[in-house]
Design an enzyme around this catalytic site. Structure first.
Site, short mmCIF file in Angstrom:
data_model
loop_
_atom_site.label_atom_id
_atom_site.label_comp_id
_atom_site.label_asym_id
_atom_site.label_seq_id
_atom_site.Cartn_x
_atom_site.Cartn_y
_atom_site.Cartn_z
N CYS A 1 -23.61 -24.99 -15.01
CA CYS A 1 -22.75 -25.16 -13.84
C CYS A 1 -23.27 -26.36 -13.05
O CYS A 1 -24.46 -26.44 -12.74
CB CYS A 1 -22.78 -23.91 -12.97
SG CYS A 1 -21.93 -24.09 -11.39
N ASP B 1 -23.36 -21.49 -18.12
CA ASP B 1 -21.99 -21.05 -18.30
C ASP B 1 -21.76 -20.93 -19.80
O ASP B 1 -22.29 -21.73 -20.59
CB ASP B 1 -20.99 -22.07 -17.72
CG ASP B 1 -20.87 -21.97 -16.21
OD1 ASP B 1 -20.99 -20.85 -15.68
OD2 ASP B 1 -20.63 -23.00 -15.58
#
Length: 152
Positions: free
Chosen positions: A50, A57
């Site tokens: 992220c 992520d």
């Protein structure tokens, strides 16, 4: 993006690029260029970071394409996707970057990328992109990834 040069990664020990921009995508000649068909790559364990929090992520990608003259060499795809592990990018940026790089490398008749990003903060983000037109009579199956249902 190797189009007319010798493959450099096939059969070699190759380190994953530190950045997606530095990753090499290699192609090989399509032995069935006279036939329309779909090739599917599924990458259920994609990881990136992220750009706001630095937290990991995760996504599940389904990549479909109808090759023209070139096929994507799968080892180079694995190394390319692995290069995102230390890259910070929003889901949309990563998904479209992947799609556009693959289209530039292979120049397919049709290309579709479905990015199913796992929820963080309770919101899953799915990103879909396609390029070209599916040739007539070619079967393009559903991606097979169910919509996120949470506790539904």
């Amino acid at each position: 993006m190797a189009r007319n040069r010798k493959l450099t990664q096939l059969g070699q020990n190759v380190d994953i690029s530190a950045t997606p921009a530095g990753a090499i995508l290699e192609v090989v000649p399509n032995p069935h260029a006279d036939t329309d068909y779909v090739v599917r790559f599924t990458a259920p364990e994609f990881t990136t970071l992220c750009p706001i929090t630095g937290q990991p992520d995760f996504a599940h990608f389904v990549i479909d394409y109808c090759p023209a003259k070139s096929l994507l060499e799968s080892k180079s795809l694995k190394l390319f996707l692995g290069s995102f592990r230390n890259h910070a990018g929003f889901h949309e940026e990563c998904s479209l970057y992947i799609g556009k790089r693959l289209v530039a490398a292979t120049r397919p008749k049709f290309f579709r990328l479905a990015g199913y990003w796992y929820p963080r903060g309770g919101i899953p983000i799915d990103v879909f992109w396609q390029s070209g037109k599916l040739p007539s009579g070619v079967w393009l199956p559903d991606t097979g990834v169910p919509a996120y249902r949470g506790r539904g």
